[in-house]
Design a protein around this motif. Sequence first.
Motif, PDB file in Angstrom:
ATOM      1  N   LYS A 161      -3.079  -7.305  20.553  1.00 50.24           N
ATOM      2  CA  LYS A 161      -3.322  -6.314  20.802  1.00 50.24           C
ATOM      3  C   LYS A 161      -3.665  -5.559  19.353  1.00 50.24           C
ATOM      4  O   LYS A 161      -3.860  -4.143  19.125  1.00 50.24           O
ATOM      5  CB  LYS A 161      -2.622  -5.261  21.442  1.00 50.24           C
ATOM      6  N   ALA A 162      -3.696  -6.389  18.210  1.00 49.89           N
ATOM      7  CA  ALA A 162      -4.055  -5.949  16.865  1.00 49.89           C
ATOM      8  C   ALA A 162      -5.379  -5.199  16.788  1.00 49.89           C
ATOM      9  O   ALA A 162      -6.391  -5.402  17.220  1.00 49.89           O
ATOM     10  CB  ALA A 162      -4.089  -6.976  15.993  1.00 49.89           C
ATOM     11  N   ARG A 163      -5.326  -4.047  16.239  1.00 53.34           N
ATOM     12  CA  ARG A 163      -6.627  -3.289  16.028  1.00 53.34           C
ATOM     13  C   ARG A 163      -7.587  -4.211  15.139  1.00 53.34           C
ATOM     14  O   ARG A 163      -7.068  -5.132  14.335  1.00 53.34           O
ATOM     15  CB  ARG A 163      -6.366  -1.889  15.414  1.00 53.34           C
ATOM     16  N   GLU A 164      -8.971  -3.965  15.161  1.00 49.03           N
ATOM     17  CA  GLU A 164      -9.786  -4.795  14.740  1.00 49.03           C
ATOM     18  C   GLU A 164     -10.144  -4.018  13.159  1.00 49.03           C
ATOM     19  O   GLU A 164     -11.023  -4.556  12.518  1.00 49.03           O
ATOM     20  CB  GLU A 164     -11.088  -4.561  15.323  1.00 49.03           C
ATOM     21  N   THR A 165      -9.401  -3.025  12.743  1.00 47.82           N
ATOM     22  CA  THR A 165      -9.717  -2.400  11.456  1.00 47.82           C
ATOM     23  C   THR A 165      -9.697  -3.372  10.240  1.00 47.82           C
ATOM     24  O   THR A 165     -10.546  -3.502   9.419  1.00 47.82           O
ATOM     25  CB  THR A 165      -8.549  -1.082  11.272  1.00 47.82           C
ATOM     26  N   LEU A 166      -8.570  -4.173  10.283  1.00 46.44           N
ATOM     27  CA  LEU A 166      -8.820  -5.216   9.114  1.00 46.44           C
ATOM     28  C   LEU A 166      -9.732  -6.149   9.133  1.00 46.44           C
ATOM     29  O   LEU A 166     -10.482  -6.536   8.074  1.00 46.44           O
ATOM     30  CB  LEU A 166      -7.080  -6.024   9.113  1.00 46.44           C
ATOM     31  N   GLU A 167     -10.068  -6.767  10.301  1.00 44.94           N
ATOM     32  CA  GLU A 167     -11.109  -7.789  10.448  1.00 44.94           C
ATOM     33  C   GLU A 167     -12.367  -7.190  10.242  1.00 44.94           C
ATOM     34  O   GLU A 167     -13.146  -7.703   9.373  1.00 44.94           O
ATOM     35  CB  GLU A 167     -11.196  -7.925  12.024  1.00 44.94           C
ATOM     36  N   GLU A 168     -12.636  -5.948  10.500  1.00 46.38           N
ATOM     37  CA  GLU A 168     -14.020  -5.383  10.336  1.00 46.38           C
ATOM     38  C   GLU A 168     -14.109  -5.141   8.873  1.00 46.38           C
ATOM     39  O   GLU A 168     -15.376  -5.076   8.238  1.00 46.38           O
ATOM     40  CB  GLU A 168     -14.107  -4.014  10.967  1.00 46.38           C
ATOM     41  N   ALA A 169     -13.150  -4.565   8.131  1.00 45.78           N
ATOM     42  CA  ALA A 169     -13.219  -4.141   6.890  1.00 45.78           C
ATOM     43  C   ALA A 169     -13.199  -5.513   6.095  1.00 45.78           C
ATOM     44  O   ALA A 169     -13.900  -5.552   4.791  1.00 45.78           O
ATOM     45  CB  ALA A 169     -11.892  -3.484   6.426  1.00 45.78           C
ATOM     46  N   PHE A 170     -12.723  -6.447   6.279  1.00 43.17           N
ATOM     47  CA  PHE A 170     -12.734  -7.619   5.582  1.00 43.17           C
ATOM     48  C   PHE A 170     -14.086  -8.473   5.805  1.00 43.17           C
ATOM     49  O   PHE A 170     -14.507  -9.068   4.973  1.00 43.17           O
ATOM     50  CB  PHE A 170     -11.551  -8.605   6.029  1.00 43.17           C
ATOM     51  N   GLN A 171     -14.636  -8.240   6.840  1.00 45.76           N
ATOM     52  CA  GLN A 171     -16.073  -9.041   7.289  1.00 45.76           C
ATOM     53  C   GLN A 171     -16.908  -8.273   6.629  1.00 45.76           C
ATOM     54  O   GLN A 171     -18.131  -8.939   6.115  1.00 45.76           O
ATOM     55  CB  GLN A 171     -16.179  -8.583   8.796  1.00 45.76           C
ATOM     56  N   ALA A 172     -16.626  -7.135   5.910  1.00 43.11           N
ATOM     57  CA  ALA A 172     -17.725  -6.456   5.034  1.00 43.11           C
ATOM     58  C   ALA A 172     -17.626  -6.998   3.627  1.00 43.11           C
ATOM     59  O   ALA A 172     -18.990  -6.886   3.020  1.00 43.11           O
ATOM     60  CB  ALA A 172     -17.512  -4.886   5.162  1.00 43.11           C
ATOM     61  N   PRO A 187       0.833  -1.209  -0.195  1.00 43.58           N
ATOM     62  CA  PRO A 187       0.022   0.032   0.196  1.00 43.58           C
ATOM     63  C   PRO A 187       0.631   1.233  -0.055  1.00 43.58           C
ATOM     64  O   PRO A 187       1.932   1.079   0.409  1.00 43.58           O
ATOM     65  CB  PRO A 187      -0.732  -0.075   1.411  1.00 43.58           C
ATOM     66  N   GLN A 188       0.261   2.433  -0.463  1.00 46.90           N
ATOM     67  CA  GLN A 188       0.909   3.574  -0.600  1.00 46.90           C
ATOM     68  C   GLN A 188       1.336   4.084   0.959  1.00 46.90           C
ATOM     69  O   GLN A 188       2.478   4.652   1.204  1.00 46.90           O
ATOM     70  CB  GLN A 188       0.011   4.658  -1.212  1.00 46.90           C
ATOM     71  N   ARG A 189       0.289   3.922   1.861  1.00 45.44           N
ATOM     72  CA  ARG A 189       0.559   4.226   3.520  1.00 45.44           C
ATOM     73  C   ARG A 189       0.709   2.926   4.340  1.00 45.44           C
ATOM     74  O   ARG A 189       0.268   1.928   3.616  1.00 45.44           O
ATOM     75  CB  ARG A 189      -0.534   5.111   4.013  1.00 45.44           C
ATOM     76  N   PHE A 190       1.304   3.005   5.225  1.00 47.55           N
ATOM     77  CA  PHE A 190       1.414   1.675   6.077  1.00 47.55           C
ATOM     78  C   PHE A 190       0.546   1.805   7.228  1.00 47.55           C
ATOM     79  O   PHE A 190       0.726   1.903   8.562  1.00 47.55           O
ATOM     80  CB  PHE A 190       2.921   1.659   6.461  1.00 47.55           C
ATOM     81  N   ASP A 191      -0.919   1.713   6.850  1.00 52.74           N
ATOM     82  CA  ASP A 191      -1.790   1.412   7.999  1.00 52.74           C
ATOM     83  C   ASP A 191      -2.944   0.491   7.535  1.00 52.74           C
ATOM     84  O   ASP A 191      -2.878   0.227   6.311  1.00 52.74           O
ATOM     85  CB  ASP A 191      -2.253   2.888   8.490  1.00 52.74           C
ATOM     86  N   ALA A 192      -3.715   0.013   8.237  1.00 50.51           N
ATOM     87  CA  ALA A 192      -4.808  -0.850   8.109  1.00 50.51           C
ATOM     88  C   ALA A 192      -5.711  -0.171   6.787  1.00 50.51           C
ATOM     89  O   ALA A 192      -6.292  -1.035   5.849  1.00 50.51           O
ATOM     90  CB  ALA A 192      -5.873  -1.212   9.069  1.00 50.51           C
TER      91      ALA A 192
END
Length: 105
Positions: free
Chosen positions: A42-53, A5-10
């Motif tokens: 302690k991973a944030r749930e951002t990826l999990e929530e995005a992929f569940q969508a 990715p261009q930025r290094f965040d979820a």
Amino acid sequence: PALMPQRFDAAALVEAFESQVLTTLLKEREAPLRLLWPCGNKARETLEEAFQAHRLCRLSKLVVYQTSLRNTLFIAERQLMQTPFDAIIFTSPSSVQGFFKAGYQ
């Protein structure tokens, strides 16, 4: 395929995945894309929530390490913390917590 990715965040990873992977890979598949996510406790749930969508993907979260804060520092590490620095680089919320728990003033 490799994905950078261009930025290094979820959020940037999800955007890159949607534009680069979903558009090409899913044209070749009938079944949902199965994804494995090795992460820390302690991973944030951002990826999990995005992929569940995405009904086109199934994300399996696998916690492979536990983040734990140290209770003590070695003498050399305590001395290093008293050294003046121009900047401090933190790469996770846990590193911030650990740094101040260790006694940085």
